[in-house]
Design an enzyme around this catalytic site. Structure first.
Site, PDB file in Angstrom:
ATOM      1  N   GLU A  17      12.806  24.686  22.855  1.00  0.00           N
ATOM      2  CA  GLU A  17      11.824  23.643  23.153  1.00  0.00           C
ATOM      3  C   GLU A  17      10.501  24.288  23.542  1.00  0.00           C
ATOM      4  O   GLU A  17      10.466  25.136  24.443  1.00  0.00           O
ATOM      5  CB  GLU A  17      12.295  22.768  24.313  1.00  0.00           C
ATOM      6  N   CYS A  18       9.419  23.886  22.882  1.00  0.00           N
ATOM      7  CA  CYS A  18       8.072  24.333  23.206  1.00  0.00           C
ATOM      8  C   CYS A  18       8.003  25.853  23.288  1.00  0.00           C
ATOM      9  O   CYS A  18       8.059  26.526  22.271  1.00  0.00           O
ATOM     10  CB  CYS A  18       7.583  23.650  24.486  1.00  0.00           C
ATOM     11  N   GLY A  19       7.914  26.427  24.496  1.00  0.00           N
ATOM     12  CA  GLY A  19       7.861  27.878  24.607  1.00  0.00           C
ATOM     13  C   GLY A  19       9.066  28.551  23.980  1.00  0.00           C
ATOM     14  O   GLY A  19       8.962  29.610  23.352  1.00  0.00           O
ATOM     15  N   THR A  32      11.672  22.439  18.646  1.00  0.00           N
ATOM     16  CA  THR A  32      10.708  21.348  18.739  1.00  0.00           C
ATOM     17  C   THR A  32       9.617  21.733  19.734  1.00  0.00           C
ATOM     18  O   THR A  32       9.832  22.529  20.647  1.00  0.00           O
ATOM     19  CB  THR A  32      11.366  20.048  19.260  1.00  0.00           C
TER      20      THR A  32
END
Length: 436
Positions: free
Chosen positions: A327-329, A427
């Site tokens: 997720e993200c990072g 994501t």
């Protein structure tokens, strides 16, 4: 039976978190059990709440969660003497189109739970106008009840007197006024407050904030303003499926943005979570079914991540046979490369083709509704996932198969589709809940 309050403000940056932590710790010093919650998609404040109260805090979110899920989460405060829900942004700030049970505004939670609002007002650069702002917030939405006001950053006794008189004339209680020169603040970073777990002195900071607030705020009056509250039985809990039976979770200063309610829901469904530290060059547990890399600050540690060969090779070996999600990072670290703020390009794990850069910062912020085009751990194709995106990275390349069709809260399609390749998925949004 306990008592509930919402801590809110006209805007961000006024002092909601500091007041929430100070009230919680001051009441705890008096022997009360205090439970905190965070309204909205903030994964940092709950850790501060836990540090102040000694009790885990979770997020409640009217855009992403239905009333049953919110009731389920809030019921953890059933044994507390006082429950504090800290708002986000301004009291009525949410998105334009409603989500599951509201727009994400703090006012939704206040009305839903029947808890009155304590407003933090910063009257800098004004005097009587502060009363007009408070009165406007009080009268804006009939179902939201104002308990009173705490003034923050008051310039002088004369300034305080002017504002107090105006608020009294408007029939608004003033619980206290915090002088500007003695302001207590917490360290900041580009995604918000520095995380509680990074601050060795967080306990001392909260104690000092509690002492300061207790000196200037009538704690008894604030407590009397709270609404008596008994949790209502929830017809249903969170609609969260664990991504696996045994989950290897990256957890350190670079991978720490995890919503507490997600981890609790996974454990509540019988999943086991084992943590590992990519920054310490650790690989995921080889006995795990799935590996999950949450967001955090990989851009601040990109050189170390790139150099940690055991982590990178261990993650690649894991992904040959089992799912890995970022997720993200975490998504960025699953990619090919990450360019840091100084323009230095660092090789990442290469499980996905994503390439990102922080050299030209651009904020991406908002709720996300994703319809999965391919499965991801814990969720089938066509599942509708609700989450929130907040980062400053720019996509240089996103060549893999899109994981989802992603819309923002207005219904507009966005470019951050996520990616899927082999057993790896990722994501940019942080998952909050799946639609039922």
């Amino acid at each position: 039976m306990g008592a509930g309050l919402v801590i809110s403000a006209p805007a961000s940056g006024v002092g909601k978190t500091t007041l929430t932590l100070a009230l919680a710790r001051a009441w705890r010093h008096r022997g009360l059990n205090v439970q905190c919650f965070k309204s909205g998609p903030d994964y940092i404040d709950p850790a501060f709440h836990a540090a102040a109260t000694g009790r885990a805090s979770v997020n409640v979110d009217s855009w992403a969660m239905d009333r049953g899920a919110i009731s389920h989460l809030v019921s953890r405060g059933a044994d507390a003497d006082v429950v504090l829900a800290e708002g986000s942004m301004g009291l009525f700030d949410g998105v334009a189109a409603p989500g599951v049970s509201g727009t994400g505004a703090t006012a939704d939670i206040a009305e839903m739970l029947g808890w009155p609002v304590v407003l933090v007002i910063d009257p800098s650069g004004q005097a009587q106008t502060a009363a007009a702002i408070a009165a406007g917030l009080r009268d804006y939405r009939p179902g939201v009840r104002l308990a009173g006001v705490v003034l923050n950053r008051v310039a002088s006794p004369r300034h305080e007197d002017l504002v107090r008189r105006a608020l009294n004339d408007a029939g608004i209680a003033v619980f206290g006024a915090l002088p500007r020169h003695a302001e207590i603040s917490l360290p900041k970073r580009h995604l918000g407050l520095v995380q509680a777990e990074e601050q060795a002195e967080i306990g001392k900071l909260i104690d000092e904030a509690a002492r300061f607030v207790a000196e200037h705020v009538d704690l008894d009056a604030v407590l009397r303003s709270a609404a008596s509250w008994t949790p209502q039985p929830a017809a249903n809990g969170l609609n969260v499926t664990p991504p696996g039976q045994r989950i290897a979770l990256a957890r350190d200063a670079a991978f720490s943005f995890v919503y507490p309610h997600m981890l609790e829901a996974w454990r509540g469904a019988g999943a086991e979570i084992s943590t590992f530290s990519p920054l310490s060059d650790e690989a995921p547990d080889a006995s795990a079914d799935v590996c999950w890399l949450p967001g955090g600050y990989p851009e601040l540690h990109a050189g170390k991540i790139a150099a940690n060969a055991r982590f990178r090779s261990g993650l690649r070996a894991f992904a040959e046979t089992r799912p890995v999600h970022g997720e993200c990072g975490g998504y960025m670290v699953l990619g090919t490369a990450l360019t840091d703020a100084d323009g230095v390009r660092h090789e990442m794990t290469g499980l996905l083709g994503l390439e990102t850069s922080f050299a030209k910062r651009r904020m991406h912020l908002g709720y996300r509704l994703a319809t999965l085009a391919a499965p991801m751990p814990g969720h089938r194709p066509s599942a509708r996932l609700r989450g929130h995106e907040f980062h400053y990275s720019t996509i240089l390349a996103q060549p893999d198969t899109p994981l989802a069709v992603v819309h923002d809260a207005t219904g507009a399609v966005i470019a951050e589709t996520g990616s899927q390749r082999g057993h790896a998925t990722g994501t940019f949004f942080h998952l909050i809940a799946e639609d039922r």
